[in-house]
Design a protein around this motif. Structure first.
Motif, PDB file in Angstrom:
ATOM      1  N   PHE A 289       0.819  -1.215   0.000  1.00  0.00           N
ATOM      2  CA  PHE A 289       0.000   0.000   0.000  1.00  0.00           C
ATOM      3  C   PHE A 289       0.854   1.266   0.000  1.00  0.00           C
ATOM      4  O   PHE A 289       0.415   2.308  -0.489  1.00  0.00           O
ATOM      5  N   THR A 290       2.073   1.189   0.496  1.00  0.00           N
ATOM      6  CA  THR A 290       2.993   2.316   0.411  1.00  0.00           C
ATOM      7  C   THR A 290       3.385   2.549  -1.039  1.00  0.00           C
ATOM      8  O   THR A 290       3.348   3.684  -1.537  1.00  0.00           O
ATOM      9  N   VAL A 291       3.750   1.470  -1.730  1.00  0.00           N
ATOM     10  CA  VAL A 291       4.114   1.585  -3.150  1.00  0.00           C
ATOM     11  C   VAL A 291       2.909   2.063  -3.962  1.00  0.00           C
ATOM     12  O   VAL A 291       3.051   2.934  -4.830  1.00  0.00           O
ATOM     13  N   ALA A 292       1.732   1.536  -3.664  1.00  0.00           N
ATOM     14  CA  ALA A 292       0.523   1.938  -4.394  1.00  0.00           C
ATOM     15  C   ALA A 292       0.235   3.425  -4.185  1.00  0.00           C
ATOM     16  O   ALA A 292      -0.112   4.136  -5.141  1.00  0.00           O
ATOM     17  N   ALA A 293       0.388   3.909  -2.963  1.00  0.00           N
ATOM     18  CA  ALA A 293       0.147   5.328  -2.682  1.00  0.00           C
ATOM     19  C   ALA A 293       1.155   6.204  -3.420  1.00  0.00           C
ATOM     20  O   ALA A 293       0.786   7.234  -4.015  1.00  0.00           O
ATOM     21  N   LEU A 294       2.419   5.802  -3.418  1.00  0.00           N
ATOM     22  CA  LEU A 294       3.436   6.578  -4.133  1.00  0.00           C
ATOM     23  C   LEU A 294       3.186   6.546  -5.635  1.00  0.00           C
ATOM     24  O   LEU A 294       3.277   7.581  -6.306  1.00  0.00           O
ATOM     25  N   ALA A 295       2.864   5.383  -6.167  1.00  0.00           N
ATOM     26  CA  ALA A 295       2.591   5.265  -7.601  1.00  0.00           C
ATOM     27  C   ALA A 295       1.423   6.161  -7.993  1.00  0.00           C
ATOM     28  O   ALA A 295       1.487   6.867  -9.008  1.00  0.00           O
ATOM     29  N   THR A 296       0.380   6.156  -7.199  1.00  0.00           N
ATOM     30  CA  THR A 296      -0.787   6.993  -7.485  1.00  0.00           C
ATOM     31  C   THR A 296      -0.403   8.466  -7.499  1.00  0.00           C
ATOM     32  O   THR A 296      -0.754   9.202  -8.426  1.00  0.00           O
ATOM     33  N   GLU A 297       0.339   8.896  -6.495  1.00  0.00           N
ATOM     34  CA  GLU A 297       0.755  10.302  -6.413  1.00  0.00           C
ATOM     35  C   GLU A 297       1.664  10.706  -7.566  1.00  0.00           C
ATOM     36  O   GLU A 297       1.659  11.851  -7.990  1.00  0.00           O
ATOM     37  N   LEU A 298       2.424   9.755  -8.076  1.00  0.00           N
ATOM     38  CA  LEU A 298       3.384  10.065  -9.134  1.00  0.00           C
ATOM     39  C   LEU A 298       2.852   9.739 -10.529  1.00  0.00           C
ATOM     40  O   LEU A 298       3.574   9.872 -11.511  1.00  0.00           O
ATOM     41  N   GLY A 299       1.599   9.295 -10.602  1.00  0.00           N
ATOM     42  CA  GLY A 299       0.994   9.002 -11.898  1.00  0.00           C
ATOM     43  C   GLY A 299       1.553   7.765 -12.566  1.00  0.00           C
ATOM     44  O   GLY A 299       1.563   7.672 -13.791  1.00  0.00           O
ATOM     45  N   LEU A 300       2.018   6.816 -11.751  1.00  0.00           N
ATOM     46  CA  LEU A 300       2.576   5.578 -12.292  1.00  0.00           C
ATOM     47  C   LEU A 300       1.544   4.452 -12.194  1.00  0.00           C
ATOM     48  O   LEU A 300       0.861   4.321 -11.192  1.00  0.00           O
ATOM     49  N   SER A 301       1.480   3.640 -13.216  1.00  0.00           N
ATOM     50  CA  SER A 301       0.653   2.444 -13.195  1.00  0.00           C
ATOM     51  C   SER A 301       1.385   1.370 -12.398  1.00  0.00           C
ATOM     52  O   SER A 301       2.586   1.160 -12.600  1.00  0.00           O
ATOM     53  N   LEU A 302       0.675   0.683 -11.523  1.00  0.00           N
ATOM     54  CA  LEU A 302       1.304  -0.403 -10.777  1.00  0.00           C
ATOM     55  C   LEU A 302       1.775  -1.509 -11.710  1.00  0.00           C
ATOM     56  O   LEU A 302       2.826  -2.115 -11.481  1.00  0.00           O
TER      57      LEU A 302
END
Length: 100
Positions: free
Chosen positions: A60-73
Motif C-alpha cells: 500500500f505504500t508503493v501503491a500510494a506513491l505510484a498513485t501520487e506520481l501518476g505511475l501504473s502499478l
C-alpha cells in the motif's frame, strides 16, 4: 523476529524500484516531503525507499506513491520484475553436461 537477508535478485529489484520512484518524483518536480504528505506516508519512508534502505516496501505504500506520481502499478512492476524463465537465454549444451 529478524528479517531474512534478501537474495541478490531481490536486492536488485529493490534498487530498481527505488530508482524508478525517485526518477518519477523528480520528473514531477515535487519534493519528497510534498509527495509523502499527499500520499499519506512519512517523508522518512519516502527517503528510505528512494535511498534503497527499504528494499521491500509495503504494497500500500508503493501503491500510494505510484498513485501520487501518476505511475501504473502494472508498469512499475514490469520495470522491476525478474525476467520470466522464457526470457532467459537457453543454457549452452556444454554447461548442461551434454557432450557432442
Amino acid at each position: 523476529m529478524p528479517r531474512r537477508r534478501l537474495d541478490p535478485a531481490a536486492q536488485r529489484r529493490g534498487q530498481q524500484l527505488a530508482s524508478r520512484l525517485k526518477q518519477a518524483r523528480r520528473a514531477s518536480g515535487r519534493s519528497a516531503e510534498a509527495v509523502a504528505r499527499s500520499a499519506g506516508i512519512s517523508v522518512e519512508t519516502v527517503r528510505s525507499i528512494e535511498k534503497g534502505r527499504t528494499s521491500t516496501p509495503e504494497f500500500f505504500t508503493v501503491a500510494a506513491l505510484a498513485t501520487e506520481l501518476g505511475l501504473s502499478l502494472d508498469e512499475l512492476y514490469a520495470s522491476v520484475r525478474q525476467p520470466a524463465r522464457s526470457d532467459l537465454p537457453a543454457p549452452d549444451d556444454r554447461s548442461a553436461g551434454i557432450s557432442g
